[in-house]
Write an enzyme that holds these catalytic residues in place. Structure first.
Site, mmCIF file in Angstrom:
data_model
loop_
_atom_site.group_PDB
_atom_site.id
_atom_site.type_symbol
_atom_site.label_atom_id
_atom_site.label_comp_id
_atom_site.label_asym_id
_atom_site.label_seq_id
_atom_site.Cartn_x
_atom_site.Cartn_y
_atom_site.Cartn_z
ATOM 1 N N ARG A 110 -48.417 -164.042 15.626
ATOM 2 C CA ARG A 110 -48.219 -165.136 16.572
ATOM 3 C C ARG A 110 -48.602 -164.622 17.963
ATOM 4 O O ARG A 110 -48.531 -163.426 18.243
ATOM 5 C CB ARG A 110 -46.756 -165.599 16.568
ATOM 6 C CG ARG A 110 -46.265 -166.066 15.204
ATOM 7 C CD ARG A 110 -44.772 -166.381 15.254
ATOM 8 N NE ARG A 110 -44.283 -166.842 13.954
ATOM 9 C CZ ARG A 110 -43.809 -166.049 12.995
ATOM 10 N NH1 ARG A 110 -43.755 -164.728 13.197
ATOM 11 N NH2 ARG A 110 -43.376 -166.551 11.853
ATOM 12 N N LYS A 158 -40.369 -163.666 14.862
ATOM 13 C CA LYS A 158 -39.556 -164.874 14.700
ATOM 14 C C LYS A 158 -38.364 -164.554 13.802
ATOM 15 O O LYS A 158 -38.510 -163.972 12.741
ATOM 16 C CB LYS A 158 -40.400 -165.992 14.084
ATOM 17 C CG LYS A 158 -39.732 -167.352 14.130
ATOM 18 C CD LYS A 158 -40.690 -168.437 13.699
ATOM 19 C CE LYS A 158 -40.054 -169.813 13.811
ATOM 20 N NZ LYS A 158 -40.991 -170.903 13.399
ATOM 21 N N HIS A 196 -53.020 -170.438 17.792
ATOM 22 C CA HIS A 196 -52.265 -170.386 16.542
ATOM 23 C C HIS A 196 -53.153 -170.701 15.344
ATOM 24 O O HIS A 196 -52.834 -170.321 14.213
ATOM 25 C CB HIS A 196 -51.090 -171.368 16.589
ATOM 26 C CG HIS A 196 -49.990 -171.030 15.629
ATOM 27 N ND1 HIS A 196 -49.176 -169.928 15.784
ATOM 28 C CD2 HIS A 196 -49.573 -171.646 14.489
ATOM 29 C CE1 HIS A 196 -48.302 -169.878 14.793
ATOM 30 N NE2 HIS A 196 -48.518 -170.905 13.996
ATOM 31 N N ARG A 203 -54.109 -167.699 13.374
ATOM 32 C CA ARG A 203 -53.115 -167.255 12.392
ATOM 33 C C ARG A 203 -53.279 -168.037 11.083
ATOM 34 O O ARG A 203 -53.238 -167.456 9.994
ATOM 35 C CB ARG A 203 -51.717 -167.449 12.975
ATOM 36 C CG ARG A 203 -50.559 -167.148 12.025
ATOM 37 C CD ARG A 203 -49.241 -167.272 12.800
ATOM 38 N NE ARG A 203 -48.074 -167.395 11.947
ATOM 39 C CZ ARG A 203 -47.388 -166.366 11.454
ATOM 40 N NH1 ARG A 203 -47.772 -165.137 11.725
ATOM 41 N NH2 ARG A 203 -46.316 -166.571 10.711
ATOM 42 N N HIS A 208 -43.030 -164.605 6.979
ATOM 43 C CA HIS A 208 -42.310 -165.784 6.498
ATOM 44 C C HIS A 208 -41.099 -165.359 5.675
ATOM 45 O O HIS A 208 -41.201 -164.480 4.823
ATOM 46 C CB HIS A 208 -43.227 -166.655 5.623
ATOM 47 C CG HIS A 208 -44.262 -167.384 6.404
ATOM 48 N ND1 HIS A 208 -45.395 -167.938 5.830
ATOM 49 C CD2 HIS A 208 -44.355 -167.672 7.737
ATOM 50 C CE1 HIS A 208 -46.129 -168.524 6.759
ATOM 51 N NE2 HIS A 208 -45.514 -168.380 7.920
ATOM 52 N N TYR A 252 -50.782 -172.939 2.735
ATOM 53 C CA TYR A 252 -52.180 -172.536 2.834
ATOM 54 C C TYR A 252 -52.915 -172.698 1.501
ATOM 55 O O TYR A 252 -54.136 -172.806 1.474
ATOM 56 C CB TYR A 252 -52.278 -171.094 3.333
ATOM 57 C CG TYR A 252 -51.683 -170.920 4.704
ATOM 58 C CD1 TYR A 252 -52.319 -171.437 5.827
ATOM 59 C CD2 TYR A 252 -50.467 -170.268 4.885
ATOM 60 C CE1 TYR A 252 -51.766 -171.305 7.089
ATOM 61 C CE2 TYR A 252 -49.902 -170.126 6.141
ATOM 62 C CZ TYR A 252 -50.552 -170.654 7.237
ATOM 63 O OH TYR A 252 -50.004 -170.536 8.485
#
Length: 342
Positions: free
Chosen positions: A144, A169, A275, A278, A301, A310
């Site tokens: 990110r 995150k 972004h 990414r 994640h 994806y």
């Protein structure tokens, strides 16, 4: 006449308490700014009434106004609700039944914007210097933009070909690859950063900001080269939390503007932001046969279901399911169909 004069004095004190609670819980600066913004907006919407004097009716009225009059997105709506619930639960110490009953608007799954490899190359070719290195880093590692901008010198391991992402995150650390093609650019970026670090050292500057309480535990670490930013800002700025003037890392708005110009110059009509790099990283890895669990770990994640989005992109991308029209055209059916119409 006395009431309007007395009420404004409540709001600043309330917002200070919000800030203190956010920092106590180690939330990010952006979360602090967002929560303060929405608490202020909530109080002003109800004409400076104190939140203790309000409840479910006032909260729902504010959220309804946001969605119906301001037409905010689902993400913005949820953020405002989270800020208000934080106010009542964490700041005012109230845990009331209605706080659990307020419905949260659900995000509808949307396919992420993805650039093709040639499009990524075209955008990178139109960026220069630090902005180009930063864009290559985002596409080459899937980081990110905030994670990339907060990199410290010590987080780069050229010998092992790895980069450690600190406090991503959710406050989690993870390791990503350091692309061999990016190593020369990163080394040059470090050379330029070291020039700024040496200038700060000669000027007796106090060093860069340290996370959490490390500045008290290691008072001199912030002035060391190991803790310096990989992408430092050219000028000094005042820290919004401490009020100390020091060198901050590069601002994301500066890079976002440069990236938008590069996308336009590359002739790409679809919307694309930093972004998007990414998203492209994840999609291109899966397209090349990388295991989805590996991609999940690289992206940071918590749940593989987040990474699964994806795979939906791949189903309609090149190399996915073949359209029956292409099958028909390959068999010569398209020509026969056209003749039959005449």
């Amino acid at each position: 006449m006395s009431a309007p004069c007395a009420v404004p004095a409540v709001a600043p004190r309330l917002l200070d308490v919000v800030r203190e609670r956010v920092r106590y819980l180690h939330y990010s600066l952006r979360t602090e700014q967002a929560y303060v913004h929405w608490v202020r907006a909530f109080v002003r919407f109800h004409r400076m009434r104190h939140p203790r004097q309000m409840g479910r009716v006032e909260v729902e009225a504010f959220l309804t106004w946001l969605s119906s009059e301001r037409s905010v997105s689902v993400a913005t709506h949820r953020q405002a609700l989270s800020a208000i619930l934080f106010l009542y639960h964490q700041v005012l110490g109230q845990q009331l039944p209605w706080m659990q009953d307020i419905g949260r608007p659900q995000r509808k799954p949307r396919l992420p914007a993805v650039l093709s490899p040639p499009e990524v190359g075209a955008v990178l070719a139109r960026l220069e210097g630090t902005h180009r290195v930063l864009a290559q880093l985002l596409y080459g590692t899937g980081m990110r933009i905030t994670e990339a901008l907060q990199l410290r010198v010590k987080d780069l391991d050229f010998d092992r070909g790895a980069i450690v992402v600190r406090q991503g995150k959710g406050g989690k650390d993870r390791a990503v690859m350091l692309p061999a093609a990016l190593a020369p650019g990163l080394r040059e970026q470090l050379r330029q950063a070291r020039t700024l670090w040496q200038a700060d050292a000669r000027a007796g500057r106090g060093g860069v900001q340290m996370p959490d309480a490390l500045e008290r535990k290691y008072p001199r670490a912030g002035a060391s080269w190991a803790w310096f930013w990989v992408f430092p800002q050219a000028a000094h700025s005042v820290c919004p939390r401490t009020g100390v003037q020091r060198r901050h890392h590069l601002f994301d708005q500066t890079f976002q503007r440069a990236f938008a110009h590069a996308v336009h110059a590359a002739g790409i009509d679809r919307p694309a932001t930093p972004h998007t790099l990414r998203h492209s990283f994840a999609t291109h890895l899966l397209q090349s046969g990388t295991d989805i669990r590996t991609v999940q770990e690289l992206l940071g994640h918590s749940d593989v279901s987040t990474t699964m989005i994806y795979t939906h992109v791949l189903k309609v991308a090149a190399g996915g399911t073949r359209s029956p029209l292409d099958v028909l055209a390959a068999s010569g059916g398209a020509a026969a169909s056209t003749f039959a119409m005449h």
